[in-house]
Design a protein around this motif. Structure first.
Motif, PDB file in Angstrom:
ATOM      1  N   UNK A 187      51.850  41.404  29.841  1.00 54.30           N
ATOM      2  CA  UNK A 187      53.123  41.418  29.130  1.00 54.30           C
ATOM      3  C   UNK A 187      54.029  40.330  29.702  1.00 54.30           C
ATOM      4  N   UNK A 188      54.758  39.641  28.830  1.00 51.97           N
ATOM      5  CA  UNK A 188      55.523  38.474  29.252  1.00 51.97           C
ATOM      6  C   UNK A 188      56.637  38.782  30.219  1.00 51.97           C
ATOM      7  N   UNK A 189      57.251  39.960  30.128  1.00 49.10           N
ATOM      8  CA  UNK A 189      58.401  40.291  30.964  1.00 49.10           C
ATOM      9  C   UNK A 189      58.036  41.234  32.097  1.00 49.10           C
ATOM     10  N   UNK A 190      56.763  41.217  32.497  1.00 44.59           N
ATOM     11  CA  UNK A 190      56.377  42.014  33.658  1.00 44.59           C
ATOM     12  C   UNK A 190      55.283  41.291  34.423  1.00 44.59           C
ATOM     13  N   UNK A 191      55.167  41.622  35.709  1.00 41.59           N
ATOM     14  CA  UNK A 191      54.247  40.927  36.588  1.00 41.59           C
ATOM     15  C   UNK A 191      52.799  41.336  36.318  1.00 41.59           C
ATOM     16  N   UNK A 192      51.908  40.422  36.647  1.00 44.47           N
ATOM     17  CA  UNK A 192      50.483  40.679  36.559  1.00 44.47           C
ATOM     18  C   UNK A 192      49.998  41.257  37.889  1.00 44.47           C
ATOM     19  N   UNK A 193      48.806  41.812  37.870  1.00 42.84           N
ATOM     20  CA  UNK A 193      48.257  42.382  39.097  1.00 42.84           C
ATOM     21  C   UNK A 193      48.023  41.317  40.161  1.00 42.84           C
ATOM     22  N   UNK A 194      47.717  40.103  39.745  1.00 45.30           N
ATOM     23  CA  UNK A 194      47.446  39.006  40.673  1.00 45.30           C
ATOM     24  C   UNK A 194      48.710  38.169  40.819  1.00 45.30           C
ATOM     25  N   UNK A 195      49.364  38.268  41.990  1.00 47.84           N
ATOM     26  CA  UNK A 195      50.587  37.503  42.265  1.00 47.84           C
ATOM     27  C   UNK A 195      50.184  36.128  42.784  1.00 47.84           C
ATOM     28  N   UNK A 196      50.433  35.085  41.980  1.00 49.25           N
ATOM     29  CA  UNK A 196      49.919  33.748  42.307  1.00 49.25           C
ATOM     30  C   UNK A 196      51.019  32.698  42.363  1.00 49.25           C
ATOM     31  N   UNK A 197      52.234  33.084  42.719  1.00 47.58           N
ATOM     32  CA  UNK A 197      53.339  32.134  42.713  1.00 47.58           C
ATOM     33  C   UNK A 197      53.102  31.003  43.708  1.00 47.58           C
ATOM     34  N   UNK A 198      52.760  31.359  44.938  1.00 50.65           N
ATOM     35  CA  UNK A 198      52.589  30.330  45.973  1.00 50.65           C
ATOM     36  C   UNK A 198      51.376  29.447  45.673  1.00 50.65           C
ATOM     37  N   UNK A 199      50.321  30.033  45.146  1.00 48.95           N
ATOM     38  CA  UNK A 199      49.158  29.221  44.753  1.00 48.95           C
ATOM     39  C   UNK A 199      49.513  28.269  43.619  1.00 48.95           C
TER      40      UNK A 199
END
Length: 313
Positions: free
Chosen positions: A74-86
């Motif tokens: 869903x566009x307004x919620x986080x995914x199970x895999x947090x990949x911001x730093x990557x």
């Protein structure tokens, strides 16, 4: 005699009481420090705030997702895999670190173009506000007319002129048009008219200060709020400039961030191209961080600059 005494001893009748005046409701007084509350205005402000922050929230959340997570969550919620730093690391290293090159190009256009436009606006606004010379009204009409002309209407004539001069596909094709800011000139004109007392300039001249020294040591410190306001406007306009570099530049090495991210986004539509939407989103987030920081750090200056000239004493 007895009848007269009896009549004299009777108490005088009391006058009839006047009817009580109706109590009128006194209007509630509102002090300037406590404005009247409006439910409708509060709701409208909340809607505008939500409309403004929702894209930023989506951008921040989407930057934490992988390429697959963008399509499957869903566009307004986080995914199970947090990949911001990557994603941030991959953004700076993708295609041999071309994002860093685009960032440096944008900084070059902003420092030279927006900085030069601010300096010229300060000089022109000060001169138009404090000096009387023939043709001053004509200059005012030209400035007002230039403010009303959109930049896209001048893009094709500018391209033809720079093409004749051989300056297309060079940084000068972006920097030179960015040096002209009619709105910044008009804003500094209005600000300098109210911010610099004529008596202060006369005192500096009586003390023997030259016009150049009067400008830099007397007028320029007083113009600081207006200068910062114009600098922010020109910085945002140059930082987000897309159409002018699009028609002026062909070499990707001179792309600003706007064109660079657009080229990444267009890769998915080309034959054999790689879809890197997660890098486009992350790059977009990194692109707006400097602008947000600049507005937050210089907020008190540009707010006072916008209010200049609104109240006359």
């Amino acid at each position: 005699m007895s009848g007269t005494a009896t009549t004299a001893s009777r108490p005088a009748p009391k006058p009839a009481a006047a009817p009580a005046a109706p109590r009128l409701r006194t209007p509630r007084r509102h002090t300037p420090g406590r404005p009247r509350r409006s439910v409708l205005l509060t709701v409208l402000t909340g809607v505008v705030l939500l409309y403004s922050l929702l894209p930023l929230v989506w951008l921040l959340i989407s930057a934490t997702k992988t390429q697959r997570g963008l399509a499957n969550s869903f566009g307004l919620w986080f995914d199970a895999d947090f990949a911001l730093w990557d994603n941030i690391g991959e953004t700076f290293t993708y295609q041999d670190g071309v994002f860093v090159r685009w960032l440096l190009n944008t900084l070059l256009y902003v420092v030279v173009g927006a900085g030069g436009a601010t300096f010229l606006a300060v000089l022109g606004g000060y001169a138009l506000a404090k000096f009387d010379f023939p043709g001053r009204r004509a200059v005012f009409a030209v400035v007002i007319g230039a403010v009303a002309v959109p930049g896209t209407a001048l893009a094709v004539p500018t391209f033809l002129m720079f093409s004749t001069m051989g300056l297309t596909d060079t940084p000068w094709a972006v920097i030179v048009p960015s040096l002209i800011s009619p709105f910044g000139l008009y804003l500094m004109w209005v600000f300098a008219t109210e911010a610099i007392p004529a008596e202060l300039m006369e005192a500096a001249r009586i003390d023997g200060a030259s016009e150049l020294r009067t400008f830099f040591q007397v007028a320029l410190p007083l113009l600081a709020p207006g200068t910062v306001t114009v600098l922010l406007f020109t910085t945002v306009a140059t930082w987000n400039n897309y159409f002018l570099p699009l028609i002026m530049l062909k070499d990707p090495d001179w792309y600003p961030l706007t064109l660079g991210l657009k080229s990444w986004n267009a890769q998915a539509a080309t034959a054999g191209g790689e879809a890197v939407f997660h890098l486009v989103v992350t790059g977009s987030l990194l692109t707006i961080v400097p602008l947000i920081a600049a507005f937050l750090l210089l907020q008190k200056y540009w707010q006072s600059g916008l209010a200049a000239g609104s109240v006359k004493e």
